[in-house]
Design a protein around this motif. Structure first.
Motif, PDB file in Angstrom:
ATOM      1  N   UNK A 141      28.392  51.944  51.293  1.00 54.04           N
ATOM      2  CA  UNK A 141      28.379  51.092  50.109  1.00 54.04           C
ATOM      3  C   UNK A 141      29.724  50.376  49.970  1.00 54.04           C
ATOM      4  N   UNK A 142      29.757  49.076  50.232  1.00 57.03           N
ATOM      5  CA  UNK A 142      31.024  48.353  50.058  1.00 57.03           C
ATOM      6  C   UNK A 142      31.233  47.961  48.594  1.00 57.03           C
ATOM      7  N   UNK A 143      32.486  47.769  48.244  1.00 53.70           N
ATOM      8  CA  UNK A 143      32.824  47.285  46.907  1.00 53.70           C
ATOM      9  C   UNK A 143      33.627  45.995  47.061  1.00 53.70           C
ATOM     10  N   UNK A 144      33.230  44.973  46.330  1.00 53.32           N
ATOM     11  CA  UNK A 144      33.893  43.671  46.442  1.00 53.32           C
ATOM     12  C   UNK A 144      34.654  43.365  45.171  1.00 53.32           C
ATOM     13  N   UNK A 145      35.710  42.591  45.335  1.00 53.91           N
ATOM     14  CA  UNK A 145      36.388  42.128  44.138  1.00 53.91           C
ATOM     15  C   UNK A 145      35.779  40.792  43.698  1.00 53.91           C
ATOM     16  N   UNK A 146      36.351  40.216  42.670  1.00 55.87           N
ATOM     17  CA  UNK A 146      35.771  38.995  42.127  1.00 55.87           C
ATOM     18  C   UNK A 146      35.831  37.825  43.099  1.00 55.87           C
ATOM     19  N   UNK A 147      36.732  37.964  44.037  1.00 56.64           N
ATOM     20  CA  UNK A 147      36.867  36.872  44.997  1.00 56.64           C
ATOM     21  C   UNK A 147      35.964  37.053  46.208  1.00 56.64           C
ATOM     22  N   UNK A 148      35.187  38.080  46.179  1.00 58.90           N
ATOM     23  CA  UNK A 148      34.235  38.269  47.274  1.00 58.90           C
ATOM     24  C   UNK A 148      34.792  39.054  48.441  1.00 58.90           C
ATOM     25  N   UNK A 149      35.988  39.567  48.295  1.00 53.94           N
ATOM     26  CA  UNK A 149      36.552  40.365  49.384  1.00 53.94           C
ATOM     27  C   UNK A 149      36.196  41.829  49.202  1.00 53.94           C
ATOM     28  N   UNK A 150      35.935  42.456  50.305  1.00 49.82           N
ATOM     29  CA  UNK A 150      35.637  43.884  50.239  1.00 49.82           C
ATOM     30  C   UNK A 150      36.950  44.622  50.008  1.00 49.82           C
ATOM     31  N   UNK A 151      36.988  45.389  48.955  1.00 50.93           N
ATOM     32  CA  UNK A 151      38.231  46.095  48.638  1.00 50.93           C
ATOM     33  C   UNK A 151      38.112  47.593  48.886  1.00 50.93           C
ATOM     34  N   UNK A 152      36.875  48.067  49.004  1.00 50.69           N
ATOM     35  CA  UNK A 152      36.696  49.498  49.261  1.00 50.69           C
ATOM     36  C   UNK A 152      35.309  49.722  49.832  1.00 50.69           C
ATOM     37  N   UNK A 153      35.143  50.844  50.431  1.00 46.95           N
ATOM     38  CA  UNK A 153      33.810  51.219  50.898  1.00 46.95           C
ATOM     39  C   UNK A 153      33.639  52.716  50.682  1.00 46.95           C
ATOM     40  N   UNK A 154      32.413  53.099  50.633  1.00 54.90           N
ATOM     41  CA  UNK A 154      32.126  54.524  50.427  1.00 54.90           C
ATOM     42  C   UNK A 154      31.020  54.949  51.367  1.00 54.90           C
ATOM     43  N   UNK A 155      31.193  56.116  51.919  1.00 53.65           N
ATOM     44  CA  UNK A 155      30.126  56.747  52.700  1.00 53.65           C
ATOM     45  C   UNK A 155      29.486  57.782  51.800  1.00 53.65           C
ATOM     46  N   UNK A 156      28.192  57.649  51.594  1.00 53.62           N
ATOM     47  CA  UNK A 156      27.517  58.552  50.663  1.00 53.62           C
ATOM     48  C   UNK A 156      26.335  59.209  51.347  1.00 53.62           C
ATOM     49  N   UNK A 157      26.132  60.461  51.010  1.00 54.80           N
ATOM     50  CA  UNK A 157      24.917  61.157  51.443  1.00 54.80           C
ATOM     51  C   UNK A 157      24.589  62.174  50.367  1.00 54.80           C
ATOM     52  N   UNK A 158      23.561  62.967  50.652  1.00 57.24           N
ATOM     53  CA  UNK A 158      23.185  63.982  49.662  1.00 57.24           C
ATOM     54  C   UNK A 158      24.259  65.057  49.522  1.00 57.24           C
ATOM     55  N   UNK A 159      25.048  65.192  50.547  1.00 53.98           N
ATOM     56  CA  UNK A 159      25.974  66.323  50.554  1.00 53.98           C
ATOM     57  C   UNK A 159      27.435  65.920  50.433  1.00 53.98           C
TER      58      UNK A 159
END
Lengths: 161, 367
Positions: free
Chosen positions: B339-357
């Protein structure tokens, strides 16, 4: 059903299934095979069998295998009716339990199976209906007939002893 | 004589004629208890009886004795009751009835004992080889190794892709790539390019001298307000590289091929504001980049409608990582999401790896 739940079923019910099968066919090796086969079937179906229904599932599978085997080998002769006049017995019984199990062996397979499910496992008529596929009324009739036969058999032995 | 639905009328009549024995009355009462629907009919017989007799002794009731409810258990059905008893099928009333019957008929107690003995009791039979029935989750060695290698590769690739140096450029895929030919017959020059499908074959050459071609490196791009200027230069590769690295100086200007003077404006497939013009004499007035970088930045800018530097984008990297994770999920049945996270300018500022565990979050470098 998880692997853990499956293994718990082995601990909880393997003796019951084995006893049920062995008492019905009197063949240790075949009884063990049927138990193995029954558990293997449940393992293959473990994703669809709920843990709380596992015992019923195993008895259903074991019963069907058992009845198929008995019918195939025709060990029990006429499957539908016991020879109620066949009260012949040995006079060498050591205890009543032996007499009773000798009497049980003279019952038709269906009557024997439902009686065992009733007595050993404490299943209700309805539960036995689900396991055996017989109608509830039919289950009841089989059990009542078996009781009469067993009572008469026990009575005849007691008279001799 | 057993009373049943075929002969009960006879009993009704006999009852009212008082020709039944005590046992038969008891049997009739028991029958009526079992067949409540016939009670009304039984009462009707009483009424008919009263009509038939116009001379009535009205004190009959005073003469009658109280009829004690009779037992429905009898010789013919005693066994059924005894069996029902040990099977637990009797109601409390029937249980009491049976107890009364047994008290009154002790001869049946031996039958009762025999039925009780017919109940099978728990046997001490055990299945000794339970271990053979049990299962354990064993992952074959090759799957273990494969999964370990794959997992390691996935992590390495993911890290490389996410944090890679800017050597992977964003390739805009929304532009329909097709070969373009721009020519000016009057001037005798021609520019051919197919930047997206075959970016390396773009070349400018002289119509009159077809052998003289310009490699892709000789095409430069520069932004001009909202336009992207594509220019062809005819200089040595080293000079162009120096230009792009901002190392050129006034003494090292790149000369344009003189035969290429003007190229008509051409529009790329989905990008309407790209113009191509001839690079005339120098580069000092514009900040040039390679044609690929120029196209990338321009299209990205248009897509995001934001001013962004001509940099490599993480978008492609993210797509690669996402595809990789999906492949891992498919092979190993996991459910990891990126799951990437973007700032208002459209740049990816963070990402997350997620699962059930687990959930792993990380900020990206701000380049």
């Amino acid at each position: 059903m998880t692997v853990s739940e499956y293994n718990q079923c082995v601990d909880l019910y393997a003796d019951n299934v084995y006893r049920f099968v062995l008492k019905n066919i009197k063949d240790v090796d075949k009884a063990k095979d049927i138990v193995q086969d029954t558990y293997e079937k449940m393992w293959l179906k473990r994703l669809s069998v709920q843990a709380e229904k596992a015992k019923s599932y195993m008895f259903t599978a074991a019963y069907r295998t058992l009845i198929d085997l008995v019918r195939r080998e025709k060990k029990q002769g006429n499957m539908d009716e016991a020879n109620y006049n066949d009260l012949s017995h040995s006079s060498q019984y050591s205890d009543l339990n032996e007499v009773l199990h000798n009497a049980i062996d003279k019952l038709p397979a269906d009557q024997k199976a439902v009686t065992m499910l009733r007595d050993y496992e404490g299943y209700s008529y309805k539960e036995i209906e689900e396991i055996t596929g017989l109608k509830e009324a039919q289950v009841k009739v089989y059990i009542y007939r078996a009781r009469k036969f067993l009572k008469n058999y026990l009575g005849s032995v007691e008279a001799v002893i | 004589m057993d009373i049943n639905k075929l002969n009960y009328e006879l009993y009704f009549v006999d009852y009212h004629e008082e020709s039944l024995s005590t046992e038969q009355v008891a049997e009739l009462m028991a029958f009526l208890e079992q067949h409540a629907d016939l009670k009304a009919e039984f009462e009707d017989y009483s009424e008919l009886e009263s009509i038939a007799h116009d001379i009535e002794f009205k004190e009959k009731d005073a003469l009658k004795k109280i009829v004690v409810p009779t037992l429905s258990i009898n010789e013919s059905n005693a066994e059924q009751y005894l069996i029902a008893n040990i099977e637990g099928d009797l109601s409390s009333n029937e249980q009491k009835e049976l107890n009364s019957f047994l008290s009154a008929n002790p001869i049946y107690k031996s039958d009762q004992n025999l039925f009780k003995k017919s109940k099978l009791t728990g046997a001490s039979i055990v299945f000794n080889n339970k271990r053979s029935l049990k299962k354990s989750v064993v992952i074959p060695l090759w799957i273990k190794r494969t999964s370990q290698i794959a997992a390691a590769a996935a992590i390495v690739l993911f890290a490389v892709v996410i944090f890679s140096p800017d050597n992977i450029s964003y390739t805009p895929r929304l532009v329909t790539a097709e070969a373009k030919t721009i020519s000016d017959p009057a001037k005798g020059v021609q520019l051919e390019y197919d930047l997206f499908e075959k970016p390396n074959i773009a070349a400018a050459h002289n119509i009159a001298s077809p052998k003289k071609t310009l490699p892709i490196e000789n095409l430069l791009a520069a932004e001009n307000d909202s336009e992207l200027i594509i220019q062809a230069v005819n200089s040595p590769k080293e000079k162009i590289e120096a230009l792009l690295a901002n190392k050129s100086d006034d003494n090292d200007k790149i000369e344009a091929p003189k035969e290429i003077t003007t190229l008509e404006e051409e529009v790329l497939a989905d990008v309407s504001s790209i113009t191509v013009e001839h690079f005339k004499t120098g580069v000092a007035d514009r900040d040039h980049v390679s044609i690929k970088q120029g196209m990338t930045a321009f299209l990205k800018k248009r897509l995001l409608k934001k001013d962004v530097d001509i940099i490599k984008s993480h978008i492609l990297n993210l797509e690669l990582a996402h595809t990789l994770i999906q492949s891992v999920n498919k092979v190993f049945g996991t459910s990891v999401n990126l799951e990437p996270t973007y700032n208002d300018e459209g740049d990816m500022i963070a990402y997350a790896l997620e699962s059930n565990t687990f959930e792993l979050q990380r900020n990206t470098k701000n380049k």
